[in-house]
Design an enzyme around this catalytic site. Structure first.
Site, mmCIF file in Angstrom:
data_model
loop_
_atom_site.group_PDB
_atom_site.id
_atom_site.type_symbol
_atom_site.label_atom_id
_atom_site.label_comp_id
_atom_site.label_asym_id
_atom_site.label_seq_id
_atom_site.Cartn_x
_atom_site.Cartn_y
_atom_site.Cartn_z
ATOM 1 N N ARG A 16 -7.497 -1.215 -14.280
ATOM 2 C CA ARG A 16 -6.709 -1.676 -13.125
ATOM 3 C C ARG A 16 -5.243 -1.303 -13.318
ATOM 4 O O ARG A 16 -4.540 -0.933 -12.384
ATOM 5 C CB ARG A 16 -6.865 -3.186 -12.919
ATOM 6 C CG ARG A 16 -5.917 -3.738 -11.845
ATOM 7 C CD ARG A 16 -6.259 -5.149 -11.399
ATOM 8 N NE ARG A 16 -6.552 -6.050 -12.485
ATOM 9 C CZ ARG A 16 -5.650 -6.617 -13.291
ATOM 10 N NH1 ARG A 16 -4.362 -6.318 -13.151
ATOM 11 N NH2 ARG A 16 -6.029 -7.448 -14.237
ATOM 12 N N TYR A 74 -0.843 4.704 13.907
ATOM 13 C CA TYR A 74 -2.261 4.470 13.663
ATOM 14 C C TYR A 74 -2.592 2.992 13.886
ATOM 15 O O TYR A 74 -1.886 2.106 13.389
ATOM 16 C CB TYR A 74 -2.614 4.900 12.239
ATOM 17 C CG TYR A 74 -3.959 4.432 11.757
ATOM 18 C CD1 TYR A 74 -5.119 4.728 12.466
ATOM 19 C CD2 TYR A 74 -4.077 3.682 10.596
ATOM 20 C CE1 TYR A 74 -6.357 4.290 12.027
ATOM 21 C CE2 TYR A 74 -5.308 3.243 10.142
ATOM 22 C CZ TYR A 74 -6.447 3.541 10.861
ATOM 23 O OH TYR A 74 -7.667 3.103 10.442
ATOM 24 N N ASP A 111 4.714 8.493 6.717
ATOM 25 C CA ASP A 111 3.286 8.767 6.565
ATOM 26 C C ASP A 111 3.076 10.257 6.815
ATOM 27 O O ASP A 111 3.269 10.752 7.923
ATOM 28 C CB ASP A 111 2.487 7.930 7.559
ATOM 29 C CG ASP A 111 0.980 8.011 7.314
ATOM 30 O OD1 ASP A 111 0.504 9.097 6.944
ATOM 31 O OD2 ASP A 111 0.281 7.002 7.516
ATOM 32 N N LYS A 154 -8.335 11.681 3.897
ATOM 33 C CA LYS A 154 -8.304 12.724 4.910
ATOM 34 C C LYS A 154 -8.195 14.113 4.261
ATOM 35 O O LYS A 154 -9.089 14.543 3.566
ATOM 36 C CB LYS A 154 -7.164 12.441 5.887
ATOM 37 C CG LYS A 154 -7.111 10.991 6.401
ATOM 38 C CD LYS A 154 -8.391 10.523 7.041
ATOM 39 C CE LYS A 154 -8.252 9.216 7.824
ATOM 40 N NZ LYS A 154 -7.897 8.024 7.048
#
Length: 377
Positions: free
Chosen positions: A46, A98, A170, A195
């Site tokens: 982690r 978005y 972004d 993406k």
């Protein structure tokens, strides 16, 4: 190093002894200590994992940041980012954003006392008018999703001047292959690695690339504390995908230009939104601040029937969420990516039931056009 070379070699680890060309998958939750007070540099996955560290170093190198943090999804990355802010802080955000980001901001960030002010960030005067003493960040998508508006990043940076306002961009649509916002003044760059970076519609990932070491340390602390980190195997998939990012982006953009030109000549298409068309209002800005236009197109049809025929009748093009894979995908923003946004707000931004978003893949452009032509008959 040129971008296409950097995609393959920028973060190559020359220190390991195996000679592995592909980054190894360190599928281990924990790491043994050599002794008390000693560490290999890895303690618990982690906190950090060698495979994840590799892809973080790769993204930092490609974007020109000092560091990057890898998260379980794009929304996990943005959720971690929003923990930089405190109750009473204000954030100016792109209005054509978005839908998942809007949902997070309106349902979670607002609940936590952070105020969001949505403006058309392609209009610098609108940003300037929205800045107050409480403004702590400007959050930009460019091109926007789904209307493909472009924001002048250097222009926004000039507006903020020496004020303590983070400029967050972004860069999912253009990727670091075509665009590097940090070089124009951005402090943090976001990617949905799901993406184009991964590129094959087979994994979820999110990244924050950071310009300053101080903010990088804060975000790595938050990433470790909140725990929404990228798994070793998914980090491997993203690193593997980035090796072909350059050729995928070039081919997809080439296709997008051909398809956008074809769409604007079709009688059943009333508007085409693609920054690579000279008729786009920000065409010159796009040419000036980026090395490419990308492969995302939105277009409006003459009727709901035409839009739904395309969604229902295409055989090659897949009606699906997401974008940026090798397959061409068509999305219906009104029921998918922006279904959460209130109807009045959607309509004001042009997101109605005649609008379609096309993520152009790397198939033959003639086949994609043939599929659209057949569906529109």
């Amino acid at each position: 190093m040129k971008p296409e070379t950097a995609c393959i070699h920028a973060a190559r680890d020359r220190s390991h002894s195996t000679g592995a060309v592909a980054v190894p998958i360190y599928q281990s939750a924990t790491f043994a200590h050599p002794g008390v007070g000693h560490s290999t540099g890895y303690d618990y996955s982690r906190t950090q994992n060698p495979t994840r560290e590799h892809v973080e170093n790769l993204l930092a190198a490609l974007e020109g940041g000092v560091s990057a943090s890898a998260h379980a999804s794009g929304m996990a990355a943005i959720s971690t980012l929003m923990e930089l802010f405190s109750p009473g802080d204000e954030i100016i955000a792109t209005d054509d954003l978005y839908g998942g980001s809007i949902r997070l901001f309106d349902h979670v960030s607002t609940k936590n006392g952070v105020a969001l002010r949505y403006v058309d960030t392609s209009d610098l005067s609108a940003i300037e008018a929205a800045i107050t003493k409480a403004t702590k960040a400007i959050f930009i998508e460019t091109p926007t999703n789904p209307m493909m508006k472009i924001t002048d990043i250097a222009g926004v940076k000039a507006l903020t001047g020496e004020r303590d306002i983070l400029l967050i961009v972004d860069n999912t649509f253009l990727t670091p292959y075509f665009f590097n916002p940090i070089l124009l003044g951005a402090d943090i760059v976001i990617h949905s690695g799901t993406k184009y970076l991964a590129g094959h519609n087979d994994t979820l990932a999110g990244f924050l690339v950071i310009k300053s070491a101080e903010i990088a340390d804060r975000l790595h602390f938050l990433k470790n504390t909140m725990g929404g980190v990228l798994s070793p195997f998914d980090a491997f998939l993203v690193a593997r995908g980035i090796k072909t990012l350059a050729i995928r982006m070039e081919r997809a953009q080439q296709n997008a230009m051909i398809i956008a030109q074809w769409l604007k000549e079709q009688p059943k298409v009333t508007a085409v939104h693609y920054p690579g068309l000279p008729l786009h209002p920000a065409y010159e800005l796009s040419r000036r601040q980026a090395r490419g236009f990308g492969a995302m197109i939105s277009f409006s049809t003459d009727s709901v029937e035409t839009a739904q025929n395309i969604l229902n009748k295409t055989e090659l093009i897949l009606f699906a969420e997401s974008l940026g894979g090798v397959e061409t995908l068509v999305t219906y923003p009104v029921t998918q990516t922006h279904s959460y946004v209130p109807e009045a707000e959607r309509m004001k931004r042009g997101i109605d039931d005649k609008l379609l978003r096309l993520s152009v893949g790397i198939e033959a452009a003639e086949d994609i056009i043939g599929d659209l032509e057949m569906a529109m008959k």
